[in-house]
Design a protein around this motif. Sequence first.
Motif, PDB file in Angstrom:
ATOM      1  N   LYS A  91     -11.977   1.525  -1.830  1.00 39.96           N
ATOM      2  CA  LYS A  91     -12.471   2.447  -0.805  1.00 39.96           C
ATOM      3  C   LYS A  91     -13.760   3.081  -1.313  1.00 39.96           C
ATOM      4  O   LYS A  91     -13.889   3.382  -2.503  1.00 39.96           O
ATOM      5  CB  LYS A  91     -11.432   3.532  -0.519  1.00 39.96           C
ATOM      6  CG  LYS A  91     -10.113   3.007   0.012  1.00 39.96           C
ATOM      7  CD  LYS A  91      -9.160   4.148   0.359  1.00 39.96           C
ATOM      8  CE  LYS A  91      -8.635   4.827  -0.901  1.00 39.96           C
ATOM      9  NZ  LYS A  91      -7.652   3.977  -1.606  1.00 39.96           N
ATOM     10  N   GLU A 137       0.822  -1.212   0.000  1.00 36.89           N
ATOM     11  CA  GLU A 137       0.000   0.000   0.000  1.00 36.89           C
ATOM     12  C   GLU A 137       0.855   1.259   0.000  1.00 36.89           C
ATOM     13  O   GLU A 137       0.545   2.240  -0.691  1.00 36.89           O
ATOM     14  CB  GLU A 137      -0.920  -0.009   1.220  1.00 36.89           C
ATOM     15  CG  GLU A 137      -2.016   1.042   1.160  1.00 36.89           C
ATOM     16  CD  GLU A 137      -3.070   0.728   0.104  1.00 36.89           C
ATOM     17  OE1 GLU A 137      -3.485   1.668  -0.603  1.00 36.89           O
ATOM     18  OE2 GLU A 137      -3.469  -0.447  -0.023  1.00 36.89           O
ATOM     19  N   ASN A 173      -7.314  -0.066  -3.485  1.00 36.19           N
ATOM     20  CA  ASN A 173      -6.149  -0.324  -2.645  1.00 36.19           C
ATOM     21  C   ASN A 173      -5.233  -1.324  -3.337  1.00 36.19           C
ATOM     22  O   ASN A 173      -5.631  -2.009  -4.286  1.00 36.19           O
ATOM     23  CB  ASN A 173      -6.581  -0.874  -1.287  1.00 36.19           C
ATOM     24  CG  ASN A 173      -7.462   0.097  -0.528  1.00 36.19           C
ATOM     25  OD1 ASN A 173      -7.127   1.270  -0.393  1.00 36.19           O
ATOM     26  ND2 ASN A 173      -8.612  -0.384  -0.044  1.00 36.19           N
TER      27      ASN A 173
END
Length: 858
Positions: free
Chosen positions: A770, A327, A764
Motif C-alpha cells: 500500500k 488479508e 498486504n
Amino acid sequence: MTCCGLIIERADREPIPVPLTGVSVQARIIDLVAEVTIQQRYVNKENQPIEAVYLFPLDEGAGICKFTAEVDGRVIEGVVKETKEAREDYDEAIQSGHSAFLVEEKLPDVFKAKVGNLAAGSGAKISLTYVTELKVEGKEIRFYLPTTISPRYVPSSDKSSTAADLASIQYTEQSNYQVDFNASVRMASAIKEIRCPTHKIAVNLDTATPLNGTFHLDNVVTSMDRDLVFYIQVAEPNQPRLIHEKSPNGTTAVMLSLVPTFKLAEQKTELIFLVDRSGSMDGPGIGQAKQALKLFLHSLPLDCYVNIAGFGNTYEELFPASRKYDEVVLNTAKAYAGKIDADLGGTEILRPLEIIFKKPLIEGYLRQVFVLTDGEVSNADEVLSLVRRHNGQARVFALGLGSSASHHLVEGMARAGNGTALFASLEERLEKKVMQQLQDALQPSLTDIKIKWEGHGETEQQSDAVTSRPVQTEKTLMGYGKPLNADPAPEACVETPEKKFRQAPCNSMIPAVFDGRHLIVYALLAEDAHLPKWADVVAVSPDGPLTLKINLVDSNLEQGQIIHSLAARKLIQALQDREENNEDTNAKKEIVQLGCRYGLASRYTSYVAVDPKVQKELKESWMMMKSRDVPLHLAHGWGGGFGLQAMGLRCAQPVAMACCLSGGPEMMPFAMKNSINSQPRIMKMVRRSSPSQKAMECDDLDVELMPPPPMQEDSIDSDSDNVPGSMFGGTANFSDFTENHPEAIETEGNTDDDKLMKLVSSQNFDGSFKLETTFASLLDTTLDDIKQSGLEHSYSELVWATAVALAYMSIALIDLQDTWILVAKKAESWLRSSLQPTGEDVTCTKAAQDFVRSKLHL
C-alpha cells in the motif's frame, strides 16, 4: 574479621565474604571447534574451614575434559570416576583432613563445583577445560561463553534434586571480582572480522598471517550477567572438509564438517508460533518478540495455515485452530502480536506443547512449531521427551532469547523435533534469525543421512549402545522374557576393548540437515585402524539422492585431544537421548565407560581431586566446616531489565536472594525456609490484583506464596490483571518502572532494521504494498511526488508502490537481504502476475530503482 568481595546477609546478621575472588578464561578457537579453560580463584577469609559451592553454566554440547586444583602451591590433577564413587572419595577426603574438589553435571548445561575443606586463610584455584563445537549462522561462525544461570521456573510437579539445586541458587546484582577473557583464533581461511554484540572487545588480526588473530575484553568486567557472544567472519566460509587428529597415545579422530547448500521445492505448511509470555520475558525480550512476529507474518507464503499462541501458567491462542492465511488473518494476527505482553506467569512450557501436539493435523500441510523462549525451566528433560515422541507429526524450531537462555532446552527441542536452534542476546535483532528458521521450515529437511567411510563397512559405524541385553528364552514361570542378568553389578570404569572404528553419531542418529546448517560427524579410530582417505555423504531427498565426496588432505592434520573429546562427547549425548527415549537400557554403562576413558564429566561421571596433604587442623575441625554458596549474577534484562529491582525488592544492602521458582511453598529452597524462621527482616511476596502494583516487597512480617492457577486452554479473554506475571506468582509490570527508569522506555530507532519494519508494515498478505506515508518518510519526499512518478510511467498506485518498495529494499537495505528475502519473493511474484505483457515487470522494476536512487541521491 576481614571483609572482602560481596557480602551475604545470613540469619545472625554476621557478614560473610564470598569465597570466589576472580575468574579468568582462555579460549583457543581452531576453525569450527574451541578449547576453553576457566580458572576460578577462591580465598577463605573466615576463621574456620569452609566448603564453597558454585553452580555455573557451560555450553550444552561441551565436554569437560580436564580438571586441576591448586592449594597453597600444590597442583592436584582431577580424575573422572563414576559419580557415586567420586562423591564417596570427596566425602572421605573431607573427613580425613584433606582439601578436596568435586565437579559434577546437574544438567548438560549446568555444572556444580565444590571446594571442600578450604582452611581458614587459605586460597585455592580450580581450572577446568572443556571442548565445544562452534555454530554457523549464515556467513559467520558463532562462539559463546555462558556466564550465568537465569532463575529457573520449577513446576510444582518437579521434585528432582536438580530442581532443588536450581531453586536454591542465590542471586546478586553486584560483584567485586574481575573477569578476564582472552582468545586466540586460527581459521581455515582469512579472517575478515571478529565482532561482539554483547561486550566491548579489542581485536588483533595478523596481517602477515590472516588466518590467525586474537581478541580480549577491552574494558574491566566485574560482572557475569550475560553470555559473551562473538561472531567470526572468514573469507571463504563453510568449505566441506575432513580434519584428522592424532592423539599422544596413537589413536586418531576424524571430524567431517559440512554446511550443505541445496534448494528443494517448498512444502505446504501449518506454522504455529509459540511465544514465551512468562514474567522473565518482560521488557526488551517481549518487545523483540513482537517485532519478530510482525516480520514473520508478512513473510508467510500465500498457501499456508497460521496461528499464534502464548504460554506461562496459562495458555492463550489467537485462533482455536490454525487459519488459512489471508488479508483478514494477517491483520488480525498483526493486531494481536502488537498487544501481547509478558503477563501469563511462570514458564509452564510442557502443557502448551502437549496441547499443540494433540490438535488434529491439517491434511496436506506439514506442521511446523516455532518456540521463542528464554528456556528458564527445571524440567527440560521432560519437555525434550515430549517433543521427541511427536517428531513424526511436527517439526520444532527453537529460538533462545535473552542474556543467558538455556541451551539445553533450546538446542534439545530442536534436536528432538528435527528442527533448528538459534539464539539472540538482548543486544541482537531477532528478525534475521526468525527468517532463517522460517526458510528452514518451508523446505523439506534431509533426515536420512549416511556417511560411507573409505575402508570401513556400515556395521562398524554403530555405537555399542544399540546392543541389547540377552533375555531368558526358556518358557518357564521364573524369568521368561526378562534379562538374564536382572541385577547387574554397579557401574564402574571397566576398560573394555574399544572398536577399531566408531562413528559419532551413528548413521541412524544423524540429525536432520537443512540448507545452510552446519553438520558435524566424527569418527574414532583405534591405533591400528585404517585411516579413511575420503568419506561419502549420501542424503535421501524428495528430489532423489544428494551426494558429496570429501577427501582427506594432509594439511588438515592436527595434534592433540580436542576432536577425540568432542567425538566421545557426541557419543555420550546420543546415548543420553536414547536413554531418555527408553531406547537403550544399557546407556548408563556405556556413558560411564566413555566418560572414564576420555576423561569427560557427564550425567554419570564426575571429576574429583584430593589434596594428598593431610592437614591436622582440618581433620579435627571438619565437622565445623561451613558450606558457602557462591551467588550468581542475575541475568542482564531478566524480567524487564532491572534485576532484583524489577521484582519490587527494596533491600538496604547487598543480599544474596534464594529464588523460589515453584508454584507453591512446598518447593521453597531450604535456604529461604531458614531465613523465614530466623531473620527479623525477610521478603514478603504477595500476589496483587492490579498489574500496576509491584509483585513483591521487603517486609518485617512474613512470607506469602500463592500457588499458580491451573493451565487453561484457549483462554484468549483471560483478565491479565488476575494473571501472575512474575516467577513468584505476582504481577511485575514493565510500565511500573519507566517513571524511575527512563532508560527502559522503548524509543523508535532509525536503524536499517527499523526502516525495514516500517516498510514491511505496509505490505498486504498477497505481497503487494500500500502507498502510505512510510514511503514518503523513507525517501524523504511526499506521497504526491511518489504518486505522480507512478502516473508518469502509467502504473497503478498499487503496482508502483510495490515496485518502489522492492527497489528500496534492494538498494537501501541490501545488507538485510537475508531478512527481507521472503517478503520480496511474495512482492515479486505479485508484480509479475499483475503486469502484462510478460517482461513488463522488469521495465517497471528498473523505473522504480531509478526513482529510488534519485531520491536517495545515489
